[in-house]
Design an enzyme around this catalytic site. Structure first.
Site, mmCIF file in Angstrom:
data_model
loop_
_atom_site.group_PDB
_atom_site.id
_atom_site.type_symbol
_atom_site.label_atom_id
_atom_site.label_comp_id
_atom_site.label_asym_id
_atom_site.label_seq_id
_atom_site.Cartn_x
_atom_site.Cartn_y
_atom_site.Cartn_z
ATOM 1 N N VAL A 183 0.809 -1.123 -0.190
ATOM 2 C CA VAL A 183 -0.024 0.014 0.109
ATOM 3 C C VAL A 183 0.874 1.088 0.106
ATOM 4 O O VAL A 183 0.569 2.428 -0.702
ATOM 5 C CB VAL A 183 -0.856 0.071 1.192
ATOM 6 C CG1 VAL A 183 -1.843 1.151 1.168
ATOM 7 C CG2 VAL A 183 -1.922 -1.246 1.060
ATOM 8 N N ASP A 184 1.741 1.245 0.673
ATOM 9 C CA ASP A 184 2.817 2.292 0.944
ATOM 10 C C ASP A 184 3.550 2.708 -0.754
ATOM 11 O O ASP A 184 3.626 3.677 -0.975
ATOM 12 C CB ASP A 184 3.884 2.128 2.061
ATOM 13 C CG ASP A 184 3.565 2.808 3.331
ATOM 14 O OD1 ASP A 184 3.048 3.916 3.180
ATOM 15 O OD2 ASP A 184 3.725 2.052 4.257
#
Length: 399
Positions: A169-170
């Site tokens: 996600v990052d």
């Protein structure tokens, strides 16, 4: 050759991964990224990997902060905030990924900055966005994998919800942050106008699951994880990882006819529709894996590729780094360590541009390494710089 972003200055207040990896991508395209760190340095400099640092520095920090200059500022002090505003005043872009409201408390919110630089592209990353019921919640990769539905569809049927093995996600959010910064810079170039750009982890986590979300929300069908390890809940056999006599192999999309041709398992041709290959995916995988377990990996891969079956090696990182295509693509590079002067291995440049190629031109900086040089660029005299260091407004500049 010049980088595509030569002449662009970025005041970079980011930390951890979402922001720093985004600004590194822009630095590799030629932007002058001034990393503005707290006194003592960004927190991730000391984030251990498996309980250890790489010669005193986090390998995670080293991976995401090359091509940048570093200055240490106490943003809680009036003088430190003013220096930050002076830097921002001449910058094209400000990037930050504190929790919503933190930059405002520093006196560096969008409206504060726009008074000094009306044309600024102000890029904010956060966990959930600057408004809404979750703005005060901690935004972290694992939490967003869980909240976005990703963990519910990863793993085998009897497994608990399972996260993936990287901060996906990052990573996607950082790419979106860099991409949308470029959109805003293009608009700024054409119109002379700045704007505020917001990217958050929740939206990013949902965005990269676009095809799965669309399927689940619109089809009257349950997409359950398989028992045998088909790698996606909504795909048919043979999609998955298969044990071999000496390792593992990945097989993606393939017709049962072509699989039967390679393996000699003629019964697989009975599964001659997509409905059958989905409904019987566990049975197909088990029968196929019974065969693959008897085959050496290299021989099996060669036979599958000869029939144009989508298959590939299952590598660990060491094997990946020695892969001939990875080597050809120069995707593992060696860079100087900021503390020891020795080199460390990290990822290279993932894309190429024929006229404005990206470039790795400097190692990750030591915290505050360029404080004196940056302040000199902004017109500060040496005596004044030393006074600011003595008062704790900036970091130590004695080296």
């Amino acid at each position: 050759m010049s980088g595509a972003l030569d002449g662009v200055t970025i005041a970079d207040f980011t930390q951890m991964m979402q922001g720093p990896w985004a600004s590194q991508k822009l630095a590799e395209m030629g932007a002058d990224v001034i990393k503005i760190e707290r006194i003592g340095g960004e927190w991730e400099r000391k984030l251990e990997a498996g309980g250890e640092l790489l010669d005193g520095v986090s390998p995670f920090f080293l991976a995401m902060n090359r091509n940048k200059r570093s200055i240490e500022l106490d943003l809680k002090s009036d003088q430190g905030r003013e220096i930050a505003l002076e830097i921002v005043e001449e910058a094209d872009v400000l990037m930050e990924n504190f929790r919503p409201g933190v930059m405002d408390r520093f006196g560096l919110g969008y409206e504060d900055v726009r008074e000094r630089n009306p044309d600024i592209v102000y890029v904010s990353g956060s966990g959930f966005g600057s408004t809404g019921p979750y703005t005060d919640r901690p935004g972290q990769d694992l939490l967003l994998q869980a909240m976005s539905g990703l963990t519910e569809y990863t793993g085998r049927d009897q497994d608990p919800p399972t996260p993936v093995g990287t901060a996906v996600v990052d990573e996607h959010s950082a790419t979106l942050m860099a991409l949308n910064t470029m959109f805003a810079l293009f608009y700024q170039e054409r119109t002379g106008e700045g704007q505020k750009v917001e990217v958050n982890l929740l939206n990013s986590a949902i965005d990269f699951q676009c095809q799965e979300v669309t399927a689940v929300l619109n089809m009257n069908q349950e997409f359950d994880r398989s028992e045998s390890g088909i790698a996606q809940a909504w795909l048919s056999a043979p999609y998955g990882i298969y044990e071999t006599a000496d390792g593992h192999i990945a097989i993606a999309m393939a017709s049962m006819e072509s699989i039967a041709k390679v393996t000699g398992i003629e019964e697989l041709t009975d599964y001659d529709t997509s409905e059958k290959t989905y409904e019987n995916r566990d049975e197909i995988k088990r029968r196929l894996e019974k065969y693959t377990r008897q085959q050496p990996t290299d021989e099996l891969l060669e036979a599958l590729l000869a029939e144009d079956i989508w298959a590939g090696n299952v590598n660990d990182f060491h094997e990946m780094a020695e892969d001939p295509q990875v080597t050809h693509n120069e995707m593992i590079v060696e860079i100087e360590h900021p503390e020891t002067g020795e080199t460390f291995k990290t990822t290279g440049l993932p894309a190429s541009l024929s006229e404005t190629p990206p470039e790795i031109d400097s190692r990750p900086p030591r915290s505050g390494e360029h404080t004196k040089k940056i302040l000199g660029d902004w017109g500060y005299e040496e005596g004044e710089i030393e006074r600011l260091a003595e008062e704790g407004v900036i970091g130590d500049v004695s080296e």
